[in-house]
Design a protein around this motif. Structure first.
Motif, PDB file in Angstrom:
ATOM      1  N   LEU A  55       0.719  -0.983  -0.282  1.00  0.00           N
ATOM      2  CA  LEU A  55       0.068  -0.085  -0.054  1.00  0.00           C
ATOM      3  C   LEU A  55       0.977   1.405   0.128  1.00  0.00           C
ATOM      4  N   GLN A  56       0.501   2.090  -0.832  1.00  0.00           N
ATOM      5  CA  GLN A  56       0.999   3.253  -0.848  1.00  0.00           C
ATOM      6  C   GLN A  56       0.073   4.382  -0.796  1.00  0.00           C
ATOM      7  N   VAL A  57       0.498   5.609  -0.006  1.00  0.00           N
ATOM      8  CA  VAL A  57      -0.206   6.472   0.021  1.00  0.00           C
ATOM      9  C   VAL A  57      -0.240   7.297  -1.571  1.00  0.00           C
ATOM     10  N   LEU A  58      -1.716   7.896  -1.384  1.00  0.00           N
ATOM     11  CA  LEU A  58      -1.965   9.033  -2.305  1.00  0.00           C
ATOM     12  C   LEU A  58      -2.294   9.785  -2.931  1.00  0.00           C
ATOM     13  N   ALA A  59      -3.156  10.106  -1.134  1.00  0.00           N
ATOM     14  CA  ALA A  59      -3.221  11.796  -1.139  1.00  0.00           C
ATOM     15  C   ALA A  59      -3.731  10.991   0.532  1.00  0.00           C
ATOM     16  N   ALA A  60      -3.490  12.562   1.316  1.00  0.00           N
ATOM     17  CA  ALA A  60      -4.392  12.429   2.997  1.00  0.00           C
ATOM     18  C   ALA A  60      -5.105  13.897   3.287  1.00  0.00           C
ATOM     19  N   SER A  61      -5.438  13.569   4.455  1.00  0.00           N
ATOM     20  CA  SER A  61      -6.075  14.863   4.420  1.00  0.00           C
ATOM     21  C   SER A  61      -5.065  16.143   4.878  1.00  0.00           C
ATOM     22  N   ASP A  62      -4.234  15.620   5.428  1.00  0.00           N
ATOM     23  CA  ASP A  62      -3.361  16.707   5.657  1.00  0.00           C
ATOM     24  C   ASP A  62      -2.313  16.829   5.214  1.00  0.00           C
ATOM     25  N   GLU A  63      -1.181  17.291   4.196  1.00  0.00           N
ATOM     26  CA  GLU A  63       0.232  17.154   3.637  1.00  0.00           C
ATOM     27  C   GLU A  63       0.449  17.262   4.301  1.00  0.00           C
ATOM     28  N   PHE A  71       1.091   7.070   7.553  1.00  0.00           N
ATOM     29  CA  PHE A  71       0.150   6.438   6.601  1.00  0.00           C
ATOM     30  C   PHE A  71       1.177   4.944   5.712  1.00  0.00           C
ATOM     31  N   ALA A  72       2.613   6.109   5.743  1.00  0.00           N
ATOM     32  CA  ALA A  72       3.527   4.619   5.219  1.00  0.00           C
ATOM     33  C   ALA A  72       3.554   3.413   5.370  1.00  0.00           C
ATOM     34  N   LEU A  73       3.615   3.532   6.970  1.00  0.00           N
ATOM     35  CA  LEU A  73       4.308   2.888   7.791  1.00  0.00           C
ATOM     36  C   LEU A  73       3.498   1.112   7.854  1.00  0.00           C
ATOM     37  N   GLN A  74       2.169   1.450   7.501  1.00  0.00           N
ATOM     38  CA  GLN A  74       1.113   0.445   7.100  1.00  0.00           C
ATOM     39  C   GLN A  74       1.480  -0.230   5.935  1.00  0.00           C
ATOM     40  N   TYR A  75       2.565  -0.361   5.473  1.00  0.00           N
ATOM     41  CA  TYR A  75       3.225  -0.970   4.185  1.00  0.00           C
ATOM     42  C   TYR A  75       2.563  -2.743   4.379  1.00  0.00           C
ATOM     43  N   ASP A  76       3.191  -3.070   5.435  1.00  0.00           N
ATOM     44  CA  ASP A  76       3.131  -4.299   6.246  1.00  0.00           C
ATOM     45  C   ASP A  76       2.630  -3.998   7.356  1.00  0.00           C
ATOM     46  N   GLN A  77       2.403  -3.189   7.966  1.00  0.00           N
ATOM     47  CA  GLN A  77       0.837  -3.740   9.028  1.00  0.00           C
ATOM     48  C   GLN A  77       0.622  -2.660   9.053  1.00  0.00           C
ATOM     49  N   GLY A  78      -0.544  -3.053   9.750  1.00  0.00           N
ATOM     50  CA  GLY A  78      -1.417  -1.874  10.884  1.00  0.00           C
ATOM     51  C   GLY A  78      -3.610  -2.132   9.704  1.00  0.00           C
ATOM     52  N   PRO A  79      -4.350  -1.553  10.140  1.00  0.00           N
ATOM     53  CA  PRO A  79      -5.551  -2.122  10.052  1.00  0.00           C
ATOM     54  C   PRO A  79      -6.039  -1.942   8.522  1.00  0.00           C
ATOM     55  N   CYS A  80      -5.337  -0.860   7.776  1.00  0.00           N
ATOM     56  CA  CYS A  80      -5.799  -0.712   6.238  1.00  0.00           C
ATOM     57  C   CYS A  80      -5.004  -1.472   5.661  1.00  0.00           C
ATOM     58  N   SER A 101      -1.378  -2.911  19.793  1.00  0.00           N
ATOM     59  CA  SER A 101       0.079  -3.452  20.030  1.00  0.00           C
ATOM     60  C   SER A 101       0.449  -4.301  19.119  1.00  0.00           C
ATOM     61  N   GLN A 102      -0.270  -5.659  19.728  1.00  0.00           N
ATOM     62  CA  GLN A 102       0.911  -6.911  19.596  1.00  0.00           C
ATOM     63  C   GLN A 102       0.203  -6.976  18.150  1.00  0.00           C
ATOM     64  N   ALA A 103      -0.959  -6.900  17.376  1.00  0.00           N
ATOM     65  CA  ALA A 103      -0.917  -7.113  16.286  1.00  0.00           C
ATOM     66  C   ALA A 103       0.147  -6.425  15.062  1.00  0.00           C
ATOM     67  N   TRP A 104       0.134  -4.992  15.875  1.00  0.00           N
ATOM     68  CA  TRP A 104       0.843  -3.580  15.174  1.00  0.00           C
ATOM     69  C   TRP A 104       2.533  -3.009  15.906  1.00  0.00           C
ATOM     70  N   PRO A 105       3.186  -3.972  16.260  1.00  0.00           N
ATOM     71  CA  PRO A 105       3.963  -3.239  16.881  1.00  0.00           C
ATOM     72  C   PRO A 105       4.755  -1.897  16.551  1.00  0.00           C
ATOM     73  N   GLN A 106       4.815  -1.869  15.704  1.00  0.00           N
ATOM     74  CA  GLN A 106       5.909  -0.337  14.727  1.00  0.00           C
ATOM     75  C   GLN A 106       4.357   1.229  14.706  1.00  0.00           C
ATOM     76  N   PHE A 107       3.284   0.253  14.253  1.00  0.00           N
ATOM     77  CA  PHE A 107       2.335   0.781  13.284  1.00  0.00           C
ATOM     78  C   PHE A 107       1.302   2.136  15.127  1.00  0.00           C
ATOM     79  N   THR A 108       1.434   1.116  15.730  1.00  0.00           N
ATOM     80  CA  THR A 108      -0.018   1.267  16.693  1.00  0.00           C
ATOM     81  C   THR A 108       1.429   2.231  18.078  1.00  0.00           C
ATOM     82  N   PRO A 109       1.823   2.372  18.339  1.00  0.00           N
ATOM     83  CA  PRO A 109       3.110   3.471  18.789  1.00  0.00           C
ATOM     84  C   PRO A 109       2.974   4.752  17.856  1.00  0.00           C
ATOM     85  N   ALA A 110       3.464   4.402  17.294  1.00  0.00           N
ATOM     86  CA  ALA A 110       3.246   5.605  15.980  1.00  0.00           C
ATOM     87  C   ALA A 110       2.249   5.821  15.953  1.00  0.00           C
TER      88      ALA A 110
END
Lengths: 246, 245
Positions: A55-63, A71-80, A101-110
């Motif tokens: 997954l790559q970020v195409l656009a966000a509400s706040d640039e 959003f980029a952190l969700q490339y290999d983990q996270g709800p998206c 935090s257990q499911a997504w150890p990098q994404f959740t704290p960030a």
């Protein structure tokens, strides 16, 4: 403004854009901003899968770069990512829940560190195939209702349609070609943020604000103007550096 | 998901065993993609292209022709930043590529598929697949070809740095997903007055020699904690280290 009025405004905006020669990234950004208003969330991002199914970020509400990086952190983990793989929405995920935090150890704290309390992911679907996801973040403890989720899905569908609609610029008959053009446009935009930031000695975020204000007021498509700048075919001295003071 | 065949091609590509092996890899890639031949052309500035891979004469002739004429699916893919798929050249409207359509009738190429190689505004070249028979690529083959084009672009831009134990990737697979790497590329290109590909190469060289991830180096550049000099070293203009952002 009442929600019905807001919705009407969005519909008019969408209809206007999609029949015209429009800039995809600018459109998706506006759509993300509308998502934030309509769904009463703090941030929204449009993520599209690339050829590696990443997954790559195409656009966000706040640039701002910080949100883009989240959003980029969700490339290999996270709800998206989970939403993209399963094709199902993931709503009202409590980020403070230890399971998150257990499911997504990098994404959740960030995400927590950025001040977000909960998150949602809505699939972007195209004829039974999932091509990306809409990510929504909340800073308050207010759950999305079923009606909100249905509206979020409608907005995700609009984003999908827009991506496939950008034929005039992409010149590509294939859907994959259009997805590729969209992803490339996003990268060009980041490269140009860097070029302008260094020329003007400002941050990339400030550079982008000035660049976007100029493009919008002169009816330039962001992606097209960004390509011209990257190729050295546009004199960037024409762009006022601080849009707020004009 | 990429096919097992393409995964093998990428493994061989990563090993990098010189020119002769590269020719074998190209042939294997063509077989995997179900085409007769393929070419890889590198952009050398302007509209001219340099042939890096060429599996057979028919593919080479087609590639030469379209870049000599300056029209065709290859130049279009490069200019348009998107793949151009032509399952049957005989069905293309002549006005799309007028000069090519005159010449193409005599060629052995019937289906042509072109995939641009690049990172954003960095245009490295184009991967062209040629088949003697008409017909589309499968969705899986298109995906495989995109992944191959991406890997070849990375190679051409020096993402693989030869180490004592063979080639090693200079940055992690996800590095190019980060906005900050592209922003840093743009900044370095202005600071050093070099092209975007050269700027990215400097960033990579610095990351490699300092043993730090490309994303970290890029963050420092964007925050103006680090300024590269012309050799890609970090002492171009040492700045006081401020607090992390």
């Amino acid at each position: 403004m009442a929600r019905e009025q807001q919705l009407t405004k969005v519909f008019v905006e969408v209809a206007d854009s999609l029949i015209d020669d429009f800039d995809l990234i600018d459109f998706l950004q506006r759509l993300s901003e509308r998502c934030v208003e309509l769904l009463d969330v703090a941030a929204c991002g449009v993520l599209l899968a690339d050829e590696h199914d990443v997954l790559q970020v195409l656009a966000a509400s706040d640039e701002n770069t910080r949100l883009l990086e989240l959003f980029a952190l969700q490339y290999d983990q996270g709800p998206c990512v989970e939403c993209y793989r399963s094709g199902r929405p993931r709503t009202n995920i409590d980020l403070a829940d230890p399971n998150a935090s257990q499911a997504w150890p990098q994404f959740t704290p960030a995400a927590l560190q950025s001040g977000f309390l909960s998150t949602n992911a809505i699939p972007m679907r195209l004829r039974g195939r999932v091509i990306g996801a809409l990510g929504l973040f909340q800073t308050r403890d207010s759950a999305l209702s079923d009606a909100d989720t249905a509206l979020a899905q409608a907005l995700a569908d609009v984003a999908t349609i827009a991506i496939l609609q950008q034929r005039t610029l992409a010149h590509s008959e294939t859907e994959r070609g259009q997805l590729q053009y969209a992803l490339t446009s996003r990268i060009v935009l980041e490269q140009v943020k860097g070029i302008l930031a260094e020329r003007w000695q400002v941050t990339p975020d400030q550079a982008f604000a000035a660049f976007r204000a100029y493009a919008r007021s002169h009816h330039h498509q962001l992606s097209h103007l960004a390509r011209l700048i990257a190729d050295g075919e546009f004199d960037t001295d024409q762009i006022p550096r601080s849009p707020r003071h004009r | 998901m990429i096919s097992d065949g393409m995964a093998e091609v990428l493994r061989l590509l990563q090993r990098d065993e010189g020119f002769d092996a590269a020719a074998d890899v190209a042939v294997l890639a063509a077989v995997t993609l179900g085409v007769t031949g393929l070419t890889v052309s590198l952009a050398t500035g302007g509209d001219r292209a340099e042939l890096m891979w060429c599996t057979d004469e028919a593919a080479g002739i087609f590639e030469d022709l379209q870049f000599t004429l300056g029209e065709g699916p290859g130049p279009e893919a490069v200019r348009g930043d998107a793949m151009v798929l032509v399952p049957d050249l005989a069905l293309v409207r002549p006005e799309r590529w007028p000069a090519l359509s005159v010449e193409a009738a005599d060629l052995a190429a019937r289906a042509v598929f072109c995939f641009p190689m690049g990172i954003g505004a960095i245009r490295v070249g184009v991967l062209t697949l040629v088949r003697r028979t008409a017909g589309p690529l499968t969705d899986g083959q298109v995906g495989d070809a995109q992944v191959l084009a991406h890997a070849l672009a990375g190679r051409a831009l020096g993402s693989v740095v030869p180490g004592p134990n063979g080639a090693a990737p200079a940055d992690s697979a996800d590095a190019l997903l980060h906005a900050v790497v592209h922003q840093a590329t743009g900044m370095v290109s202005v600071q050093l007055d070099v092209s975007l590909p050269q700027a990215l190469a400097r960033l990579r060289a610095h990351a490699y020699s300092s043993g730090r991830p490309l994303t970290d180096v890029s963050r420092d550049v964007v925050a103006r904690r680090l300024r590269l000099d012309l050799n890609g070293n970090g002492d171009g203009n040492p700045l006081p280290v401020s607090d992390k952002d």
